[in-house]
Motif scaffolding. Structure first.
Motif, mmCIF file in Angstrom:
data_model
loop_
_atom_site.group_PDB
_atom_site.id
_atom_site.type_symbol
_atom_site.label_atom_id
_atom_site.label_comp_id
_atom_site.label_asym_id
_atom_site.label_seq_id
_atom_site.Cartn_x
_atom_site.Cartn_y
_atom_site.Cartn_z
ATOM 1 N N ASP A 123 0.820 -1.204 0.000
ATOM 2 C CA ASP A 123 0.000 0.000 0.000
ATOM 3 C C ASP A 123 0.859 1.261 0.000
ATOM 4 O OD1 ASP A 123 -2.659 -0.439 -0.332
ATOM 5 O OD2 ASP A 123 -3.072 -0.857 1.761
ATOM 6 N N PHE A 124 2.162 1.130 0.173
ATOM 7 C CA PHE A 124 3.040 2.285 0.243
ATOM 8 C C PHE A 124 3.593 2.608 -1.141
ATOM 9 C CE2 PHE A 124 3.160 0.573 4.543
ATOM 10 C CZ PHE A 124 2.936 1.716 5.296
ATOM 11 N N PRO A 125 3.647 3.877 -1.497
ATOM 12 C CA PRO A 125 4.270 4.259 -2.777
ATOM 13 C C PRO A 125 5.689 3.713 -2.853
ATOM 14 C CG PRO A 125 3.155 6.133 -1.783
ATOM 15 C CD PRO A 125 3.140 5.033 -0.753
ATOM 16 N N GLY A 126 6.068 3.295 -4.041
ATOM 17 C CA GLY A 126 7.365 2.677 -4.211
ATOM 18 C C GLY A 126 7.325 1.171 -4.067
ATOM 19 N N SER B 202 11.220 8.281 -3.778
ATOM 20 C CA SER B 202 12.149 9.413 -3.777
ATOM 21 C C SER B 202 11.375 10.666 -3.406
ATOM 22 C CB SER B 202 12.781 9.597 -5.158
ATOM 23 O OG SER B 202 11.785 9.941 -6.118
ATOM 24 N N ASP B 203 12.112 11.750 -3.126
ATOM 25 C CA ASP B 203 11.464 13.034 -2.874
ATOM 26 C C ASP B 203 10.668 13.472 -4.090
ATOM 27 O OD1 ASP B 203 12.610 13.073 -0.378
ATOM 28 O OD2 ASP B 203 14.252 14.420 -0.937
ATOM 29 N N ASN B 204 11.168 13.159 -5.269
ATOM 30 C CA ASN B 204 10.464 13.528 -6.495
ATOM 31 C C ASN B 204 9.128 12.802 -6.604
ATOM 32 O OD1 ASN B 204 10.406 14.785 -9.240
ATOM 33 N ND2 ASN B 204 10.434 12.646 -9.882
ATOM 34 N N LEU B 205 9.119 11.508 -6.238
ATOM 35 C CA LEU B 205 7.879 10.742 -6.290
ATOM 36 C C LEU B 205 6.853 11.337 -5.342
ATOM 37 C CD1 LEU B 205 6.159 8.287 -7.104
ATOM 38 C CD2 LEU B 205 7.289 6.990 -5.301
ATOM 39 N N MET C 255 3.197 12.934 -6.364
ATOM 40 C CA MET C 255 1.959 12.455 -5.760
ATOM 41 C C MET C 255 1.140 13.610 -5.192
ATOM 42 S SD MET C 255 3.396 9.175 -3.670
ATOM 43 C CE MET C 255 2.059 9.365 -2.480
ATOM 44 N N TYR C 256 1.791 14.450 -4.385
ATOM 45 C CA TYR C 256 1.070 15.540 -3.737
ATOM 46 C C TYR C 256 0.652 16.610 -4.734
ATOM 47 C CZ TYR C 256 1.548 13.836 0.995
ATOM 48 O OH TYR C 256 1.426 13.080 2.124
#
Length: 208
Positions: free
Chosen positions: A91-94, A188-191, A195-196
């Protein structure tokens, strides 16, 4: 007298418990036996469904999932599959390996191997994998007509039903959100920013 009356009851309870344990053990061993055996040549009753568990076995062995499905469906048995996809962390991004395209291709493959009943155990919810589960439900209704099975159309159908057919900007933003995190995008910070950004666009879209 009370102690004398309780001892037989305790003995009967222990015996009953042992009997239940023995039955469960036999059932478990039977399941394991038939999970890893070739299909029988005898005819099954019409109301009997062969349900196969999707244990992972190396593809090079006779008991790999694809080989077992093919073996049991070839004699004309009605075959079902208890499938398993994902773990809690998916369920977590990545960590999300799922997408409508992935699930439609899996459904096509399983149908081609003879699966006609499908039971899925999965931990990923609609929050991160909504288009995937929508596509899965739609695909298994339509696999008898392969031309109608389309991951792209299922994705659009999900967006229309989840966010409203008229909310073009909102659907585009949410489509971007799901596409950002599908297919095990690297964390990553970019991901996180993408998302946001997609969610912010969706939140400020007309009709949201």
């Amino acid at each position: 007298m009370q102690l004398a009356s309780r001892e037989p009851e305790a003995g009967r309870a222990a015996t009953s418990q042992r009997a239940r344990l023995a039955e469960q053990t036999v059932a478990t061993l039977s399941n394991l036996l038939y999970e890893f055996t070739e299909a029988p040549t005898l005819a099954l009753r019409q109301n009997v469904i062969v349900n196969i568990q999707a244990h992972y076995v190396a593809a090079s062995t006779p008991f790999a999932l694809e080989n077992r499905l093919r073996s049991w469906s070839t004699p004309g048995f009605e075959v079902g599959l208890k499938d398993y996809l994902g773990t809690a962390k998916n369920d977590f991004p990545g960590q999300i390996p799922l997408s409508p395209q992935f699930i439609v291709e899996r459904a096509r493959t399983l149908y081609g191997l003879g699966v006609r009943r499908y039971d899925l155990n999965v931990t990923s919810g609609f929050g991160a994998s909504g288009p995937t589960w929508w596509a899965l439900a739609k695909a298994f209704w339509e696999l008898d007509n392969p031309q109608s099975v389309s991951a792209t159309s299922y994705r659009q159908d999900f967006l229309d039903n989840a966010f409203g057919p008229a909310n073009t900007d909102l659907k585009a933003a949410m489509d971007g959100f799901y596409k950002t995190i599908e297919g095990r995008a690297l964390w990553s910070d970019n991901l996180v920013g993408l998302m946001y950004d997609a969610l912010d666009q969706a939140f400020h879209s007309p009709g949201s």
